[in-house]
Motif scaffolding. Structure first.
Motif, PDB file in Angstrom:
ATOM      1  N   ALA A   1       0.841  -1.208   0.000  1.00 52.98           N
ATOM      2  CA  ALA A   1       0.000   0.000   0.000  1.00 52.98           C
ATOM      3  C   ALA A   1       0.876   1.259   0.000  1.00 52.98           C
ATOM      4  O   ALA A   1       0.534   2.263  -0.639  1.00 52.98           O
ATOM      5  CB  ALA A   1      -0.934  -0.002   1.203  1.00 52.98           C
ATOM      6  N   ALA A   2       2.014   1.208   0.675  1.00 55.13           N
ATOM      7  CA  ALA A   2       2.928   2.360   0.706  1.00 55.13           C
ATOM      8  C   ALA A   2       3.556   2.596  -0.667  1.00 55.13           C
ATOM      9  O   ALA A   2       3.778   3.750  -1.065  1.00 55.13           O
ATOM     10  CB  ALA A   2       4.008   2.151   1.766  1.00 55.13           C
ATOM     11  N   ILE A   3       3.849   1.532  -1.390  1.00 56.13           N
ATOM     12  CA  ILE A   3       4.378   1.674  -2.751  1.00 56.13           C
ATOM     13  C   ILE A   3       3.332   2.357  -3.624  1.00 56.13           C
ATOM     14  O   ILE A   3       3.633   3.300  -4.360  1.00 56.13           O
ATOM     15  CB  ILE A   3       4.774   0.290  -3.319  1.00 56.13           C
ATOM     16  CG1 ILE A   3       6.001  -0.247  -2.580  1.00 56.13           C
ATOM     17  CG2 ILE A   3       5.022   0.369  -4.827  1.00 56.13           C
ATOM     18  CD1 ILE A   3       6.314  -1.702  -2.840  1.00 56.13           C
ATOM     19  N   ARG A   4       2.092   1.889  -3.524  1.00 58.28           N
ATOM     20  CA  ARG A   4       1.002   2.495  -4.298  1.00 58.28           C
ATOM     21  C   ARG A   4       0.845   3.971  -3.941  1.00 58.28           C
ATOM     22  O   ARG A   4       0.732   4.830  -4.813  1.00 58.28           O
ATOM     23  CB  ARG A   4      -0.295   1.730  -4.039  1.00 58.28           C
ATOM     24  CG  ARG A   4      -1.494   2.330  -4.732  1.00 58.28           C
ATOM     25  CD  ARG A   4      -2.731   1.497  -4.502  1.00 58.28           C
ATOM     26  NE  ARG A   4      -3.919   2.131  -5.030  1.00 58.28           N
ATOM     27  CZ  ARG A   4      -5.008   1.488  -5.422  1.00 58.28           C
ATOM     28  NH1 ARG A   4      -5.063   0.176  -5.340  1.00 58.28           N
ATOM     29  NH2 ARG A   4      -6.035   2.154  -5.885  1.00 58.28           N
ATOM     30  N   SER A   5       0.842   4.275  -2.656  1.00 55.26           N
ATOM     31  CA  SER A   5       0.679   5.651  -2.198  1.00 55.26           C
ATOM     32  C   SER A   5       1.813   6.542  -2.698  1.00 55.26           C
ATOM     33  O   SER A   5       1.588   7.690  -3.091  1.00 55.26           O
ATOM     34  CB  SER A   5       0.612   5.682  -0.676  1.00 55.26           C
ATOM     35  OG  SER A   5       0.526   6.998  -0.211  1.00 55.26           O
ATOM     36  N   ARG A   6       3.032   6.013  -2.691  1.00 47.87           N
ATOM     37  CA  ARG A   6       4.177   6.801  -3.167  1.00 47.87           C
ATOM     38  C   ARG A   6       3.986   7.169  -4.638  1.00 47.87           C
ATOM     39  O   ARG A   6       4.253   8.301  -5.041  1.00 47.87           O
ATOM     40  CB  ARG A   6       5.475   6.025  -2.955  1.00 47.87           C
ATOM     41  CG  ARG A   6       6.712   6.816  -3.306  1.00 47.87           C
ATOM     42  CD  ARG A   6       7.973   6.058  -2.923  1.00 47.87           C
ATOM     43  NE  ARG A   6       9.138   6.860  -3.179  1.00 47.87           N
ATOM     44  CZ  ARG A   6       9.654   7.765  -2.358  1.00 47.87           C
ATOM     45  NH1 ARG A   6       9.102   7.973  -1.178  1.00 47.87           N
ATOM     46  NH2 ARG A   6      10.726   8.457  -2.680  1.00 47.87           N
ATOM     47  N   LEU A   7       3.514   6.214  -5.448  1.00 44.78           N
ATOM     48  CA  LEU A   7       3.275   6.499  -6.855  1.00 44.78           C
ATOM     49  C   LEU A   7       2.143   7.515  -7.014  1.00 44.78           C
ATOM     50  O   LEU A   7       2.288   8.501  -7.747  1.00 44.78           O
ATOM     51  CB  LEU A   7       2.950   5.214  -7.620  1.00 44.78           C
ATOM     52  CG  LEU A   7       2.674   5.398  -9.116  1.00 44.78           C
ATOM     53  CD1 LEU A   7       3.885   5.976  -9.844  1.00 44.78           C
ATOM     54  CD2 LEU A   7       2.239   4.076  -9.735  1.00 44.78           C
ATOM     55  N   GLU A   8       1.026   7.308  -6.323  1.00 48.17           N
ATOM     56  CA  GLU A   8      -0.122   8.217  -6.439  1.00 48.17           C
ATOM     57  C   GLU A   8       0.239   9.643  -6.024  1.00 48.17           C
ATOM     58  O   GLU A   8      -0.203  10.608  -6.650  1.00 48.17           O
ATOM     59  CB  GLU A   8      -1.279   7.727  -5.572  1.00 48.17           C
ATOM     60  CG  GLU A   8      -1.936   6.487  -6.078  1.00 48.17           C
ATOM     61  CD  GLU A   8      -2.981   5.934  -5.123  1.00 48.17           C
ATOM     62  OE1 GLU A   8      -3.787   5.121  -5.588  1.00 48.17           O
ATOM     63  OE2 GLU A   8      -2.985   6.299  -3.928  1.00 48.17           O
ATOM     64  N   THR A   9       1.025   9.777  -4.973  1.00 50.37           N
ATOM     65  CA  THR A   9       1.410  11.097  -4.464  1.00 50.37           C
ATOM     66  C   THR A   9       2.339  11.830  -5.419  1.00 50.37           C
ATOM     67  O   THR A   9       2.263  13.048  -5.559  1.00 50.37           O
ATOM     68  CB  THR A   9       2.081  10.947  -3.080  1.00 50.37           C
ATOM     69  OG1 THR A   9       1.146  10.339  -2.189  1.00 50.37           O
ATOM     70  CG2 THR A   9       2.537  12.280  -2.537  1.00 50.37           C
ATOM     71  N   ASN A  10       3.214  11.083  -6.090  1.00 48.96           N
ATOM     72  CA  ASN A  10       4.265  11.703  -6.886  1.00 48.96           C
ATOM     73  C   ASN A  10       4.047  11.647  -8.402  1.00 48.96           C
ATOM     74  O   ASN A  10       4.854  12.200  -9.144  1.00 48.96           O
ATOM     75  CB  ASN A  10       5.611  11.054  -6.550  1.00 48.96           C
ATOM     76  CG  ASN A  10       6.031  11.360  -5.133  1.00 48.96           C
ATOM     77  OD1 ASN A  10       6.438  12.461  -4.840  1.00 48.96           O
ATOM     78  ND2 ASN A  10       5.888  10.385  -4.247  1.00 48.96           N
ATOM     79  N   TRP A  11       2.983  10.977  -8.848  1.00 51.25           N
ATOM     80  CA  TRP A  11       2.728  10.875 -10.285  1.00 51.25           C
ATOM     81  C   TRP A  11       1.291  11.286 -10.587  1.00 51.25           C
ATOM     82  O   TRP A  11       0.351  10.549 -10.327  1.00 51.25           O
ATOM     83  CB  TRP A  11       2.964   9.461 -10.801  1.00 51.25           C
ATOM     84  CG  TRP A  11       2.793   9.366 -12.287  1.00 51.25           C
ATOM     85  CD1 TRP A  11       1.747   8.817 -12.959  1.00 51.25           C
ATOM     86  CD2 TRP A  11       3.675   9.870 -13.283  1.00 51.25           C
ATOM     87  NE1 TRP A  11       1.925   8.933 -14.312  1.00 51.25           N
ATOM     88  CE2 TRP A  11       3.113   9.589 -14.535  1.00 51.25           C
ATOM     89  CE3 TRP A  11       4.893  10.539 -13.243  1.00 51.25           C
ATOM     90  CZ2 TRP A  11       3.725   9.949 -15.727  1.00 51.25           C
ATOM     91  CZ3 TRP A  11       5.505  10.886 -14.434  1.00 51.25           C
ATOM     92  CH2 TRP A  11       4.928  10.591 -15.652  1.00 51.25           C
ATOM     93  N   THR A  12       1.131  12.477 -11.150  1.00 50.18           N
ATOM     94  CA  THR A  12      -0.203  12.982 -11.494  1.00 50.18           C
ATOM     95  C   THR A  12      -0.316  13.283 -12.992  1.00 50.18           C
ATOM     96  O   THR A  12      -1.320  13.823 -13.430  1.00 50.18           O
ATOM     97  CB  THR A  12      -0.518  14.256 -10.690  1.00 50.18           C
ATOM     98  OG1 THR A  12       0.486  15.238 -10.968  1.00 50.18           O
ATOM     99  CG2 THR A  12      -0.548  13.966  -9.195  1.00 50.18           C
ATOM    100  N   THR A  13       0.696  12.920 -13.755  1.00 50.19           N
ATOM    101  CA  THR A  13       0.737  13.236 -15.176  1.00 50.19           C
ATOM    102  C   THR A  13      -0.274  12.431 -15.992  1.00 50.19           C
ATOM    103  O   THR A  13      -0.839  12.947 -16.951  1.00 50.19           O
ATOM    104  CB  THR A  13       2.164  13.012 -15.720  1.00 50.19           C
ATOM    105  OG1 THR A  13       3.071  13.772 -14.916  1.00 50.19           O
ATOM    106  CG2 THR A  13       2.288  13.446 -17.161  1.00 50.19           C
ATOM    107  N   THR A  14      -0.481  11.173 -15.614  1.00 51.91           N
ATOM    108  CA  THR A  14      -1.431  10.313 -16.323  1.00 51.91           C
ATOM    109  C   THR A  14      -2.307   9.595 -15.299  1.00 51.91           C
ATOM    110  O   THR A  14      -2.009   9.593 -14.094  1.00 51.91           O
ATOM    111  CB  THR A  14      -0.725   9.227 -17.162  1.00 51.91           C
ATOM    112  OG1 THR A  14      -0.061   8.318 -16.272  1.00 51.91           O
ATOM    113  CG2 THR A  14       0.266   9.824 -18.143  1.00 51.91           C
TER     114      THR A  14
END
Length: 150
Positions: free
Chosen positions: A9-22
């Protein structure tokens, strides 16, 4: 208490927090509409898919029961899909940028003895031969380890 599910879940959250381009899609989840992603003119838009694959766990340290060190290894894959015919540059650019989110990172470590550590990301070459003919896929992959004291 932290656990492997929380690490994912932390890996997913890290991506969601830092990637908003797509838009981002996830394993075993139905993407939100509109699907596939299109702009106001109906033109296909790039998107990314997060896949986390564990490769096992093992004890790596001695200790008393409840105080052993466990290591869970795995790979983070983020598949970037761009419309066929758009060239490979955008997929490469997005995959490299996503890789930097995970490069040599340390997170999910608020509790001593627990945490996710990542290594260096790698990018594969684009491939448009394994889909419905509309998308070219470029994948970022990064090894990770979840450390657990228990």
């Amino acid at each position: 208490m932290p656990d492997y599910a929380g690490a994912k879940a932390a890996i997913r959250s890290r991506l969601e927090t830092n990637w908003t381009t797509t838009r981002i899609t996830y394993q075993n989840e139905t993407p939100a509409d509109p699907w596939p992603p299109v702009d106001g003119s109906g033109v296909l838009q790039p998107w990314a898919n997060l896949e986390i694959v564990g490769s096992g766990s093992r004890i790596v340290g001695q200790g008393t029961p409840g105080n052993h060190v466990w290591r869970y290894d795995g790979i983070i894959y983020v598949h970037v899909f761009t419309p066929v015919g758009a060239g490979i540059e955008l997929g490469d650019q997005y995959a490299v940028a996503i890789g930097e989110i995970f490069r040599a990172a340390k997170f999910y470590d608020a509790t001593p003895g627990f945490g996710v550590r990542t290594l260096a990301p790698s990018i594969d070459d684009a491939d448009s031969g394994d889909d419905d003919g509309n998308w070219s896929r470029t994948t970022m992959h990064c090894d990770f380890t979840y450390w657990h004291r228990g």
